[in-house]
Design a protein around this motif. Sequence first.
Motif, mmCIF file in Angstrom:
data_model
loop_
_atom_site.group_PDB
_atom_site.id
_atom_site.type_symbol
_atom_site.label_atom_id
_atom_site.label_comp_id
_atom_site.label_asym_id
_atom_site.label_seq_id
_atom_site.Cartn_x
_atom_site.Cartn_y
_atom_site.Cartn_z
ATOM 1 N N ASP A 33 8.770 -12.990 -4.370
ATOM 2 C CA ASP A 33 10.190 -13.238 -4.651
ATOM 3 C C ASP A 33 11.037 -11.977 -4.460
ATOM 4 N N ASP A 34 10.531 -10.839 -4.964
ATOM 5 C CA ASP A 34 11.313 -9.600 -4.941
ATOM 6 C C ASP A 34 10.472 -8.507 -4.274
ATOM 7 N N ILE A 35 10.574 -8.378 -2.956
ATOM 8 C CA ILE A 35 9.753 -7.415 -2.217
ATOM 9 C C ILE A 35 10.130 -5.985 -2.566
ATOM 10 N N ARG A 36 11.418 -5.751 -2.845
ATOM 11 C CA ARG A 36 11.853 -4.396 -3.194
ATOM 12 C C ARG A 36 11.150 -3.924 -4.457
ATOM 13 N N ARG A 37 11.135 -4.767 -5.487
ATOM 14 C CA ARG A 37 10.502 -4.384 -6.749
ATOM 15 C C ARG A 37 9.009 -4.153 -6.570
ATOM 16 N N LYS A 38 8.341 -5.018 -5.802
ATOM 17 C CA LYS A 38 6.898 -4.882 -5.596
ATOM 18 C C LYS A 38 6.559 -3.597 -4.837
ATOM 19 N N LEU A 39 7.333 -3.306 -3.800
ATOM 20 C CA LEU A 39 7.060 -2.092 -3.016
ATOM 21 C C LEU A 39 7.260 -0.835 -3.852
ATOM 22 N N ARG A 40 8.304 -0.829 -4.667
ATOM 23 C CA ARG A 40 8.555 0.349 -5.497
ATOM 24 C C ARG A 40 7.478 0.506 -6.572
ATOM 25 N N GLU A 41 6.996 -0.606 -7.095
ATOM 26 C CA GLU A 41 5.912 -0.579 -8.070
ATOM 27 C C GLU A 41 4.657 0.053 -7.456
ATOM 28 N N GLY A 42 4.337 -0.372 -6.223
ATOM 29 C CA GLY A 42 3.169 0.186 -5.540
ATOM 30 C C GLY A 42 3.347 1.648 -5.179
ATOM 31 N N THR A 63 -6.223 6.539 -8.413
ATOM 32 C CA THR A 63 -6.477 5.813 -7.163
ATOM 33 C C THR A 63 -7.002 4.418 -7.455
ATOM 34 N N SER A 64 -7.910 4.361 -8.438
ATOM 35 C CA SER A 64 -8.429 3.052 -8.834
ATOM 36 C C SER A 64 -7.302 2.143 -9.319
ATOM 37 N N ALA A 65 -6.301 2.738 -10.000
ATOM 38 C CA ALA A 65 -5.185 1.939 -10.517
ATOM 39 C C ALA A 65 -4.403 1.283 -9.387
ATOM 40 N N PHE A 66 -4.199 2.023 -8.260
ATOM 41 C CA PHE A 66 -3.480 1.438 -7.119
ATOM 42 C C PHE A 66 -4.298 0.303 -6.501
ATOM 43 N N ILE A 67 -5.596 0.515 -6.372
ATOM 44 C CA ILE A 67 -6.459 -0.523 -5.802
ATOM 45 C C ILE A 67 -6.453 -1.775 -6.685
ATOM 46 N N ALA A 68 -6.520 -1.559 -8.007
ATOM 47 C CA ALA A 68 -6.518 -2.678 -8.939
ATOM 48 C C ALA A 68 -5.185 -3.429 -8.890
ATOM 49 N N TRP A 69 -4.076 -2.670 -8.783
ATOM 50 C CA TRP A 69 -2.747 -3.307 -8.696
ATOM 51 C C TRP A 69 -2.665 -4.207 -7.471
ATOM 52 N N ALA A 70 -3.135 -3.714 -6.338
ATOM 53 C CA ALA A 70 -3.085 -4.494 -5.109
ATOM 54 C C ALA A 70 -3.932 -5.765 -5.232
ATOM 55 N N ALA A 71 -5.100 -5.644 -5.842
ATOM 56 C CA ALA A 71 -5.969 -6.815 -5.997
ATOM 57 C C ALA A 71 -5.352 -7.834 -6.949
ATOM 58 N N LYS A 119 1.936 7.378 -5.445
ATOM 59 C CA LYS A 119 2.253 8.806 -5.677
ATOM 60 C C LYS A 119 1.428 9.358 -6.823
ATOM 61 N N ALA A 120 1.202 8.510 -7.874
ATOM 62 C CA ALA A 120 0.394 8.970 -9.010
ATOM 63 C C ALA A 120 -1.029 9.289 -8.584
ATOM 64 N N ALA A 121 -1.491 8.637 -7.521
ATOM 65 C CA ALA A 121 -2.836 8.883 -6.992
ATOM 66 C C ALA A 121 -2.854 10.097 -6.062
ATOM 67 N N ASP A 122 -1.680 10.775 -5.926
ATOM 68 C CA ASP A 122 -1.561 11.969 -5.079
ATOM 69 C C ASP A 122 -1.863 11.651 -3.618
ATOM 70 N N MET A 123 -1.440 10.454 -3.184
ATOM 71 C CA MET A 123 -1.597 10.055 -1.785
ATOM 72 C C MET A 123 -0.343 10.494 -1.034
ATOM 73 N N PRO A 124 -0.425 10.672 0.300
ATOM 74 C CA PRO A 124 0.731 11.153 1.072
ATOM 75 C C PRO A 124 1.912 10.169 1.003
ATOM 76 N N GLU A 125 3.053 10.666 0.482
ATOM 77 C CA GLU A 125 4.211 9.791 0.332
ATOM 78 C C GLU A 125 4.697 9.267 1.677
ATOM 79 N N ALA A 126 4.665 10.121 2.694
ATOM 80 C CA ALA A 126 5.178 9.717 4.007
ATOM 81 C C ALA A 126 4.394 8.538 4.571
ATOM 82 N N ARG A 127 3.102 8.512 4.302
ATOM 83 C CA ARG A 127 2.266 7.427 4.828
ATOM 84 C C ARG A 127 2.693 6.070 4.230
#
Length: 542
Positions: free
Chosen positions: A484-493, A454-462, A498-506
Motif C-alpha cells: 500500500d505504501d512503498i515509501r514507508r516500506k522502503l524507508r523502513e528497510g 544484518t540479521s534484523a534486515f534479513i528478518a524484516w525482509a522475510a 544502515k544499522a547493519a553498516d551496509m553501503p548506503e549508496a547501494r
Amino acid sequence: MQLIETAPHEFAAHFLFDQHGLAPFFACDRRIKDGGGSQEAEFDFDGEKWVSRLSYRDSGPEHPGTRLPSGTEFRLEEMREFDLHVESAEDPVGQRSFHVHLAPRWQGMRSESGHEISISADIDEAVNLHVQGSNIEFDQYLPLLRRAVLAVGIESMYFEDPHGFSTILDAERYVRVHEEASGPVHARDGPIAQLGHLLEHDRTGRRKLVQFDSDEHGRDRPGYYHTATLGPRRVAEAFPTHDLPKEVKHYYAKESVSLSGSLSHPKVGVSYQKSFWREQLSASEDDIEQLNRELEETLLSVLAEAGLPIRQGGGTYVEGEYFQLGESDRDRNLVELDFTRIKHRQESVVIKHIADGLAPTAWESLEVLVTDGGEVSPKDIADETGRHPGSVRRALKRIPELVEREYGKVALRSDYIADLVYDAVKEAREATQRAAEVGAKAIEASRRGLDTSTSAFIAWAAKHDIDVTDRESTELQLDFGVVDDIRRKLREGFKLWKAADMPEARYRIAKVRFEKKVTSDLRSVDSDETKSFATTAWHYLD
C-alpha cells in the motif's frame, strides 16, 4: 412524500371466519342446489363491473355423520367444498381476479384417510377461505368478497370479521421498468446483488441470491430473473423500521423475448415471504397497511439506490394494463440503502476480533468455515481440527458477531464477512509461513557469521515477504509484491540497512518492483485491479 404509485400483483391468504359457525358453508350448499350445481351473477364495486361464479368440488374431509362433536346437526348426505371465482368484467386481459376455496372447519375434523385435521383450540366451528388473486389492492379483497357472495345469494355478514388466525401467505407490489433503464437494478454491483451478498450467508436453507441471465430456452436475457431474499434479521439491517421477510426481484415474463409492448419489459418487485419467519400477518387493517408500507418502501428504496427516479420519470417506467404512471396519495418514507454503512459495520466487527487476537481454536474454526462449502456443525469442526467439541463451542461463543449458530449448525454471518475472514485467515497462514522463514533465515545468518543488525534486515525482509537479490555483479534488487505504501516500506528497510553498516549508496540505487491495487472508475468492471511498477529506491528516500 408523494412518490411513484406501485401496483399490486400476486396475493394469497387464508381468511378464517367463526362468528357464524358453519352457516356460510350450509348457505353455499343451498345456493348450489338452488342453481342446479352453480350460481353466477354480476355486481358493481367502486364503479367497476364484476362477475361472481359459485361452484362446488368433492371434499377432502371425512363425512362427520349426522351430528358434529359440538352437537350441531349435519344434514348433508355428501361432503362438498365450494369455489367462488370473482373477476372484473371490464378487464380485457382477464387477470384482475381472485379465486376462493371455501372449506368447513370443526373440532375433531378428520381427513378421508382418517387423520385428524388441526384446528385452533378456540374454534368450535368455522369456514376457511383460501383466497388467491392478482392485480387487486390488498385491502379490497374482503370488501370484494362480501359483494361477490351477496351477488350469488349468500349473506355478506358471514364474512365481516376475520378470526385472528387468518393469515396472509403471499403479496407483491411492483413497477414495470423500461429494459434499457433497468440494468442498474440487477447489475453485479446493484442493490439486489448487494443485498444478497452483504446480508445473507449461504449455508442454511436455499440460496438467498438468485441470478439467471438467460430464459428457459437458454436465450440471453440479462436480468431475466434476479432475486435476493431476506429474513427478518437481515431486513432489519438494511431497513431498521421493517419487520417482514421479503424478496426483492427483477424479472421478465416468460417468453418475453418474443413479446411486444409493455410485456417485453421487466418488472421490479418486492414480495412478502411468509416461509422465512415464524410470525404471521393477519387480515387486520393494521397488518395490511404494514404490508403495503414495507413492500412499497423497500421497492422505492431499491429503485432510488439504482439511480432510477422515484416519481413519474418519463422514459424510465412502462405503463401496462395494471401498472399506470402516477404519484401515490399514500404517505411513504424513502429508506436510504446505506451499503457503505453496512460494509463498514461488518468490516469493523472482523477487524475488532482479528486485532484483539483470536484463540487457536477460534482460528481453526474460522479456517474450516471459510473452506467448507456446506453446513458445518461444531462436531464437524472438532473432527477436522482435532479439538474437543466443547472447546470448539466455547470458541464460537466468543465470536458471535462473526458466526451464526442455529439448530446445531454454524455459518459465517454474511458472504461479505466470509470474504473478510477468508482474507484474514489467508494472511494468518502466510504470516505463519513468513515467521518460519524469518527464523530459518536468522539462523542461517548467524551461521554465516553475520551480526545481529544484518540479521534484523534479513528478518524484516522475510516478515514482509520482500524478495531481496544482492549479488556483487548487479544492483541490489527489492521485490515488494503488493504494497500500500512503498515509501514507508522502503524507508523502513533503509533504516535497518544502515544499522547493519551496509553501503548506503547501494540501497539508494536498488531496483525496486512492487504492485498496487488501483480503483477503476468504470462500474461495470472489477474495481480491485492490480498494477505493477518498477522504479529506483532513491525516488522514495529523499
